[in-house]
Design an enzyme around this catalytic site. Structure first.
Site, PDB file in Angstrom:
ATOM      1  CE  LYS A  57      14.973 -31.526  78.926  1.00 62.28           C
ATOM      2  NZ  LYS A  57      15.388 -31.288  77.510  1.00 62.28           N
ATOM      3  CG  HIS A 117      17.599 -23.313  83.769  1.00 61.97           C
ATOM      4  ND1 HIS A 117      16.410 -23.257  83.080  1.00 61.97           N
ATOM      5  CD2 HIS A 117      18.440 -24.073  83.004  1.00 61.97           C
ATOM      6  CE1 HIS A 117      16.520 -23.946  81.952  1.00 61.97           C
ATOM      7  NE2 HIS A 117      17.736 -24.451  81.887  1.00 61.97           N
ATOM      8  CB  SER A 147      11.838 -33.787  81.085  1.00 56.29           C
ATOM      9  OG  SER A 147      12.518 -33.256  79.973  1.00 56.29           O
TER      10      SER A 147
END
Length: 304
Positions: A57, A117, A147
């Protein structure tokens, strides 16, 4: 019914079902990622792969769309050939009974645009060995936290976030999937000059998208006319992407991502943390931040 919907139905996913998690070398990950870690760690990168790396995010999908638009030289139809998760395989992601990120990448012709990620220490070694180009995007910690919390709420492929207060504490202690935000952004910053890494900031892209998109274009070795750059700026704007079914994850079944809880593309603004943090939380966060970032020259925009 799409292939993914069939896979989800085959799993018998209930509305209240969440994934389990475990640790890979001290970093929290979905259990299925942990079980297949050797396959992920031994992933074979190619010299012409372009990897987009972020903490979750932090502007990942935005960057993916920018990169794909540049790669396709502004051809909107080509960029709508498939949903984001199919165009840019997520190398460590596993959904049982559906092709993994590694499998999707192996089927993809070169040049590949891939996504991760993973913190720097968990990146498969072949990316370093092949000297792949990597674009890393960092987002200020407070907005990233907010987020990520809302993403957990709507995404059953992540653990239940609990209450806002609980998730706040877990984020600070790094007890969330992909680990500590502080370690993540610092780790990638520390290697940015050793490899072909373009390190960008979410807030900079928001402030001047054309300037930052030009950086990406030059990093990719592309030369596009000004009118094409303007076109890319428009089609990668938040409002346009939010309405684009190939970019907004609306193709994912609601049993996995429930957009009625919180849309995947929620606000895309800078400073939304002010609507969530209490005064006490902000003071605690700032103190914790100063301590954890004291050993790094990394500076984030605070003008929000």
């Amino acid at each position: 019914m799409s292939e993914l919907e069939q896979a989800v139905r085959g799993l018998g996913v209930r509305d209240d079902q969440r994934i389990t998690v475990d640790y890979v070398r001290g970093i929290l990950q979905p259990t299925d990622t942990c079980r297949t870690w050797d396959l992920i760690w031994n992933f074979s990168a190619k010299p012409d792969d372009l990897l987009i790396a972020t903490y979750p995010k932090a502007g990942t999908t935005w960057t993916q769309e920018i990169v794909d638009m540049i790669q396709q030289e502004g051809d909107v139809d080509k960029c709508r050939r498939a949903p984001t998760h199919q165009r840019n395989p997520f190398i460590e992601w596993i959904i049982p009974q559906f092709p993994s990120g590694v499998e999707l990448a192996l089927e993809m012709p070169s040049p590949r645009i891939l996504k991760t990620h993973l913190p720097v220490q968990l990146l498969p070694p072949s990316f370093w060995e092949k000297n792949c180009k990597i674009i890393y995007v960092a987002r200020n910690a407070k907005d990233n936290l907010v987020s990520y919390y809302h993403f957990h709420r709507m995404n059953k492929a992540l653990p239940d976030p609990g209450t806002w207060n609980e998730f706040f504490e877990n984020f600070l202690s790094g007890k969330v999937c992909w680990g500590s935000w502080h370690d993540h952004v610092k780790g990638w910053w520390e290697v940015k000059d050793k490899y072909r890494i373009l390190y960008l900031f979410f807030e900079d892209i928001k402030e001047n998208p054309k300037r930052e998109i030009r950086k990406v274009m030059e990093f990719m070795g592309k030369k596009l006319p000004e009118e094409v750059l303007d076109k890319i700026v428009h089609h990668t704007s938040f409002d346009v992407m939010k309405a684009n079914p190939m970019a907004n994850y609306s193709s994912i079944p609601s049993k996995v991502m429930d957009h009625s809880v919180s849309p995947f593309m929620r606000k895309g603004v800078v400073g939304d943390w002010k609507n969530h943090f209490t005064v006490a939380q902000n003071e605690r966060f700032d103190e914790d931040y100063r301590e954890k970032m004291a050993d790094s020259p990394l500076v984030f925009c605070e003008d929000y």
